[in-house]
Each structure stands twice: as structure tokens, then as C-alpha cells.
Design a protein around this motif. Sequence first.
Motif, short mmCIF file in Angstrom:
data_model
loop_
_atom_site.label_atom_id
_atom_site.label_comp_id
_atom_site.label_asym_id
_atom_site.label_seq_id
_atom_site.Cartn_x
_atom_site.Cartn_y
_atom_site.Cartn_z
N LEU A 98 0.91 -1.59 0.27
CA LEU A 98 0.32 -0.38 -0.43
C LEU A 98 1.31 0.85 -0.02
O LEU A 98 1.11 2.31 -0.65
N ASP A 99 1.99 1.41 0.86
CA ASP A 99 2.63 2.31 1.13
C ASP A 99 3.70 2.38 -0.40
O ASP A 99 3.66 3.82 -1.52
N SER A 100 3.46 1.63 -1.67
CA SER A 100 4.61 1.48 -2.69
C SER A 100 3.79 2.15 -3.58
O SER A 100 3.37 2.83 -4.51
N TRP A 119 10.48 15.08 -2.54
CA TRP A 119 11.03 14.83 -0.41
C TRP A 119 9.75 14.75 0.05
O TRP A 119 8.95 15.00 0.11
N GLU A 120 10.43 13.99 1.31
CA GLU A 120 10.11 13.66 2.23
C GLU A 120 10.53 13.70 3.82
O GLU A 120 11.51 13.26 3.43
N ALA A 121 10.08 14.43 4.94
CA ALA A 121 11.37 14.38 5.76
C ALA A 121 10.35 13.99 6.71
O ALA A 121 9.01 13.25 7.10
N LEU A 122 11.33 12.84 7.22
CA LEU A 122 11.04 11.38 8.39
C LEU A 122 11.77 12.07 9.69
O LEU A 122 13.04 12.35 9.93
N SER A 123 10.99 11.91 10.82
CA SER A 123 11.72 12.48 12.07
C SER A 123 12.94 12.04 12.60
O SER A 123 13.15 10.32 11.95
N TYR A 142 11.66 4.69 2.25
CA TYR A 142 12.35 5.25 0.79
C TYR A 142 13.45 5.13 0.00
O TYR A 142 13.45 4.98 -1.24
N ASP A 143 14.69 4.20 1.40
CA ASP A 143 15.54 4.00 -0.16
C ASP A 143 15.12 3.36 -0.95
O ASP A 143 15.67 2.88 -2.01
N ARG A 144 14.52 2.05 -0.90
CA ARG A 144 14.06 0.80 -1.60
C ARG A 144 13.44 1.81 -2.84
O ARG A 144 13.52 1.13 -3.92
N GLN A 145 12.52 2.80 -3.00
CA GLN A 145 12.08 3.38 -3.89
C GLN A 145 12.51 4.30 -4.71
O GLN A 145 11.88 5.08 -5.38
N GLY A 146 14.28 4.47 -4.24
CA GLY A 146 14.92 5.30 -5.01
C GLY A 146 15.64 6.41 -4.65
O GLY A 146 15.49 7.72 -4.70
N VAL A 169 15.23 14.33 6.22
CA VAL A 169 15.04 14.84 4.20
C VAL A 169 14.94 14.02 2.95
O VAL A 169 16.47 14.19 2.38
N PHE A 170 14.48 12.67 2.57
CA PHE A 170 14.90 11.85 1.56
C PHE A 170 14.16 13.09 0.37
O PHE A 170 12.86 13.68 0.06
N ARG A 171 14.96 12.16 -0.84
CA ARG A 171 14.72 13.21 -2.09
C ARG A 171 14.51 12.44 -2.81
O ARG A 171 15.62 11.33 -3.26
N LYS A 172 14.48 12.71 -3.96
CA LYS A 172 14.36 11.88 -5.60
C LYS A 172 14.36 12.47 -6.31
O LYS A 172 12.49 13.60 -6.64
N VAL A 173 15.09 12.25 -7.20
CA VAL A 173 14.73 13.52 -8.16
C VAL A 173 14.49 12.66 -9.73
O VAL A 173 14.06 11.36 -9.95
N LEU A 174 13.51 13.36 -10.25
CA LEU A 174 12.41 12.45 -11.65
C LEU A 174 12.52 12.98 -12.31
O LEU A 174 13.89 13.47 -12.90
#
Length: 174
Positions: A98-100, A119-123, A142-146, A169-174
Motif C-alpha cells: 500500500l505504501d508503494s 521530498w519527504e521529511a521523516l523524524s 524510501y531507500d528502496r524506492q530510489g 529529508v529523503f529526496r528523489k529526482v524525477l
Amino acid sequence: MFRKLSLKDIEQAVELDALWFGENGVTHRELEKLVTTVPSNTIGLFDTETLLGFAAFEILPPGERPKNYTGFCIVNDKTLFIQQFTTQSNYKKSDSHLDSQLLTGIEKIASENHCLEIWEALSIEHPYSAAKNPDFDAFGFYDRQGYTVDESAMAAWEPNETLKIPCFVFRKVL
């Protein structure tokens, strides 16, 4: 199926978020304000009328900072910033489909809006990180999602004047 959240979905969303985050979950008033002012900044994942997960986000132009964040979090390019992200499985290691699905829906919205990053910020003390709860893995998801994180570039979530929560801050370049 995906759709924007509506007023009729708020109660389910608040209950789902409270299931995982208790009194720190999103409030009815916060979601109602978002749904009535910027409904396009929400997404719900549904099985018929049952809410399986939801997210709220901002689309930020270059030079902007996400609402209620300080520190290293001024965007350089048009960016979708995830403010809320909750599903029925909530980063569970044994069942993150569901997360994916929800993140895929968010990434599609980012592409449709010509965002260059998400971007997604996680504590850093996230209650559903593997270090805090071995059955879950928010960071690893998030690591597994790139997505990548620079642990030296921290942000802080400041939901009110008395609370400041350090975040990766988790970041992904599209």
C-alpha cells in the motif's frame, strides 16, 4: 483506485493517521482546511469507499520552503513535498504494497505537475523506523524506492511554536 480527498473522507483519514501516530496525527480541522482550500494537494488510495492510505503535499516553486519546516529545506527546483503520508500498513516490512502504491500515485502527480524532485521529511526518531520498531522500516522504504538522504543536511518540523522535531529529508529526482 486513487482520488483527491473530499470532506466525506476526512473522518477515515483522521482515524487512520491516529491509529499510527495517536495525538500527533493529523487533525480533523487541518484536513478540512486542506480539502476545502487546496483539494488538489491530497491523494487517497481507496478500495471502493474504504480509505487504504492518503497523503497531503505541497508543490513548491524554486526558492520556497515547505510549510512548518526550517533548516536545510529550501527547494532549488519545482518540488512536491509530502506533508502527510499514511497507509493501513504504514511502512511494515512484511507488507509495504500500500505504501508503494500510494507513493507511485504521488510520483505520478509530481510528474504531471512538472516537478523535478519529490521530498519527504521523516523524524530522525521516527516511530516506524527499523531502529525504533523492528517490524517496520520507514527509512528503508524510501531507500528502496530510489530516494536518497543526506544525513548532514537536516531539517526541522515545527508544527507549533513549542515543538521542533529534527528530520532527515529523503529526496528523489524525477
